[in-house]
Each structure stands twice: as structure tokens, then as C-alpha cells.
Design a protein around this motif. Structure first.
Motif, PDB file in Angstrom:
ATOM      1  N   LEU A  26       0.830  -1.209   0.000  1.00  0.00           N
ATOM      2  CA  LEU A  26       0.000   0.000   0.000  1.00  0.00           C
ATOM      3  C   LEU A  26       0.860   1.253   0.000  1.00  0.00           C
ATOM      4  N   LYS A  29       2.271   2.537  -3.304  1.00  0.00           N
ATOM      5  CA  LYS A  29       1.370   3.069  -4.339  1.00  0.00           C
ATOM      6  C   LYS A  29       1.407   4.596  -4.351  1.00  0.00           C
ATOM      7  N   VAL A  32      -0.925   7.251  -1.970  1.00  0.00           N
ATOM      8  CA  VAL A  32      -1.458   6.505  -0.834  1.00  0.00           C
ATOM      9  C   VAL A  32      -0.509   6.744   0.328  1.00  0.00           C
ATOM     10  N   ILE A  61      -5.776   5.796   5.817  1.00  0.00           N
ATOM     11  CA  ILE A  61      -5.014   6.206   4.644  1.00  0.00           C
ATOM     12  C   ILE A  61      -5.554   7.532   4.148  1.00  0.00           C
ATOM     13  N   THR A  63      -5.541   9.729   0.624  1.00  0.00           N
ATOM     14  CA  THR A  63      -5.290   9.478  -0.789  1.00  0.00           C
ATOM     15  C   THR A  63      -6.100  10.429  -1.663  1.00  0.00           C
ATOM     16  N   MET A  70      -9.397   2.908  -5.004  1.00  0.00           N
ATOM     17  CA  MET A  70      -8.864   2.266  -3.797  1.00  0.00           C
ATOM     18  C   MET A  70      -9.242   0.792  -3.755  1.00  0.00           C
ATOM     19  N   ILE A  73      -6.810  -0.946  -5.934  1.00  0.00           N
ATOM     20  CA  ILE A  73      -5.514  -1.043  -5.260  1.00  0.00           C
ATOM     21  C   ILE A  73      -5.541  -2.172  -4.229  1.00  0.00           C
ATOM     22  N   CYS A  74      -6.604  -2.248  -3.446  1.00  0.00           N
ATOM     23  CA  CYS A  74      -6.727  -3.312  -2.435  1.00  0.00           C
ATOM     24  C   CYS A  74      -6.738  -4.684  -3.091  1.00  0.00           C
ATOM     25  N   VAL A  77      -3.243  -5.598  -4.279  1.00  0.00           N
ATOM     26  CA  VAL A  77      -2.400  -6.051  -3.167  1.00  0.00           C
ATOM     27  C   VAL A  77      -2.750  -7.490  -2.792  1.00  0.00           C
TER      28      VAL A  77
END
Length: 170
Positions: A26, A29, A32, A61, A63, A70, A73-74, A77
Motif C-alpha cells: 500500500l 502506491k 497513498v 489512509i 489518498t 482504492m 488497489i486493495c 495487493v
């Protein structure tokens, strides 16, 4: 900047290392920034109970990314760390959930914010409220009210390790 609260959980392999790897991913990125991290809590499984205990943390977070960005992004990951979705609520190497996105209420095909089951789960509320001190929102007030009605011993949640900052944890 948007304030985003995440819940991260793991119960396969080196659980603490899994949390660290997710945090590193995270932080790597663009746009973030991890502003707060909760202590680590060990929790009994919910739903499918024939599996090892989980370690859970919450993150705050900041951002510029949208809620859907998001989510991407999660999920990135999770995929990078080897998440496999076989059994609903089953064992997992890593699980990242968006709990809150600003004070927004979002309901689209892939994302519901606030997270639809967060108010029922002590393993989400305890770490979340640990780092949300001083930040007021209707969702957090509801979280505090929900947690007051729970028996944490019965919920199977215990503080596993105190964490004071993301830098300290990594």
C-alpha cells in the motif's frame, strides 16, 4: 485528500509478515499515505470456523484516489500476495476491506461503503476505533454504539501486539 479506513486480516502462513507485506504494498502506491495503524488483534474466525485464528489491523489512509480506485488497489495487493478465493469467509493469506471512505455512503456493483458487515464484527470495530480517535463521523458514532453492545471475550478478540506507527511496524 480522502480519508480511507481499511481493515486487513490474515490467517495463513506467517500472519504478521503478511500484514507487513500488505502495508508495504500500500505504501508503495502513488498517492497513498498511511497516517495511522492500529495494534494487531488476534481474532477467532467468523462464519467458517474450522480454520486458524486471524490477525487483524486497521489503517487510516489519505489518498487522492477515488473509492473505486482504492478498491482496485486493495484487490491488486491481495492478488500480489497470493489471495485465493475458495471458501466464503474461509482461510486467506490476506484480506483488505474498505471500511469507510470519508463520510460517504457508496453502493455500486463491486463496493459498498460503509462495509456492510463492519458494524457486526468486533474484529473490525476494535482496531478501527483505536485509530479513529478524534475523527467524528456518523459511521464512527454507529461503530462506537455497535461495539458497546458486544462482549469482546465472547467475540474472541484479544490484543496480540501493540503498534504505534507504520514505520515502527515495518
Amino acid at each position: 485528500m480522502n480519508k480511507v479506513y481499511l481493515s486487513i486480516g490474515t490467517n495463513i502462513g506467517d500472519r504478521e509478515q503478511n500484514l507487513k507485506l500488505a502495508l508495504q504494498q500500500l505504501e508503495g502506491k502513488t498517492d497513498v499515505s498511511v497516517k495511522a495503524i492500529s495494534s494487531i488483534y488476534e481474532t477467532a474466525p467468523v462464519g467458517y470456523v474450522d480454520q486458524p485464528a486471524f490477525l487483524n489491523i486497521a489503517l487510516l489512509i489519505e489518498t487522492s484516489h477515488s473509492a473505486l480506485e482504492m478498491l482496485q488497489i486493495c484487490q491488486f495487493v491481495e492478488n500480489e500476495l497470493g489471495r485465493v478465493r475458495e471458501i466464503r469467509w474461509g482461510p486467506r493469506i490476506i484480506d483488505l476491506d474498505i471500511l469507510l471512505y470519508n463520510n460517504d455512503n457508496i453502493e455500486v456493483e463491486n463496493l459498498i461503503v460503509p462495509h456492510p458487515r463492519m458494524f457486526e464484527r468486533a474484529f473490525v470495530l476494535v482496531p478501527l476505533l483505536e485509530i479513529a480517535d478524534g475523527y467524528e463521523s456518523p459511521q464512527l458514532e454507529m461503530a462506537k454504539f455497535s461495539l458497546e453492545s458486544m462482549n469482546l471475550v465472547a467475540e474472541g478478540i484479544t490484543k496480540w501486539k501493540t503498534i504505534n506507527s507504520a514505520d515502527e511496524f515495518l
